[in-house]
Scaffold this motif. Sequence first.
Motif, short mmCIF file in Angstrom:
data_model
loop_
_atom_site.label_atom_id
_atom_site.label_comp_id
_atom_site.label_asym_id
_atom_site.label_seq_id
_atom_site.Cartn_x
_atom_site.Cartn_y
_atom_site.Cartn_z
N GLN A 34 0.79 -1.16 0.11
CA GLN A 34 -0.11 -0.05 -0.07
C GLN A 34 0.96 1.32 0.04
O GLN A 34 1.85 1.25 0.71
CB GLN A 34 -0.96 0.09 1.19
CG GLN A 34 -1.87 1.02 1.08
CD GLN A 34 -2.99 0.82 2.45
OE1 GLN A 34 -2.83 -0.03 3.17
NE2 GLN A 34 -3.82 1.71 2.32
N ARG A 36 1.36 5.60 -0.28
CA ARG A 36 0.58 7.00 -0.39
C ARG A 36 1.44 7.88 -1.24
O ARG A 36 2.79 7.66 -1.29
CB ARG A 36 0.89 7.23 1.21
CG ARG A 36 0.16 8.45 1.40
CD ARG A 36 0.15 9.03 2.89
NE ARG A 36 1.36 8.60 3.67
CZ ARG A 36 1.06 8.11 4.88
NH1 ARG A 36 -0.04 8.20 5.57
NH2 ARG A 36 2.21 7.55 5.98
N ASP A 48 -4.56 10.56 4.00
CA ASP A 48 -4.90 9.47 2.99
C ASP A 48 -4.33 8.01 3.25
O ASP A 48 -3.48 7.82 3.84
CB ASP A 48 -3.82 9.96 1.56
CG ASP A 48 -4.16 9.17 0.52
OD1 ASP A 48 -4.99 8.35 0.28
OD2 ASP A 48 -3.33 9.32 -0.52
N GLU A 51 -2.98 3.70 -1.76
CA GLU A 51 -3.57 2.97 -2.70
C GLU A 51 -2.95 1.45 -2.83
O GLU A 51 -1.72 1.57 -2.88
CB GLU A 51 -3.36 3.59 -4.13
CG GLU A 51 -3.79 3.11 -5.24
CD GLU A 51 -3.65 4.08 -6.62
OE1 GLU A 51 -3.23 3.44 -7.53
OE2 GLU A 51 -3.33 5.12 -6.42
N ILE A 53 -1.04 -1.52 -4.41
CA ILE A 53 -0.39 -1.45 -5.77
C ILE A 53 0.31 -2.87 -6.05
O ILE A 53 0.85 -3.65 -5.07
CB ILE A 53 0.89 -0.37 -5.52
CG1 ILE A 53 0.52 0.75 -5.21
CG2 ILE A 53 2.11 -0.64 -6.82
CD1 ILE A 53 -0.37 1.59 -6.46
#
Length: 65
Positions: A34, A36, A48, A51, A53
């Motif tokens: 993950q 940022r 945040d 995401e 990956i």
Amino acid sequence: MLNLMQLKVGQKLQLRDGRLGEIVENFGDGIWVQLRFASENGQTDLGDDGELIHCEEIAGLAEKE
């Protein structure tokens, strides 16, 4: 070849699409991390969640600045 099992939280990665991200979690499966990403002003958004990956999206470790 990059061994995702050895990556640590805080390391920066270069993605194949040119983005740079900082690892916020490594799931230890060798496939997913993950990241940022910095916002448009260059600051990391601490709120945040990041995401997920996939390993195939990663070009390698980011160059040291």
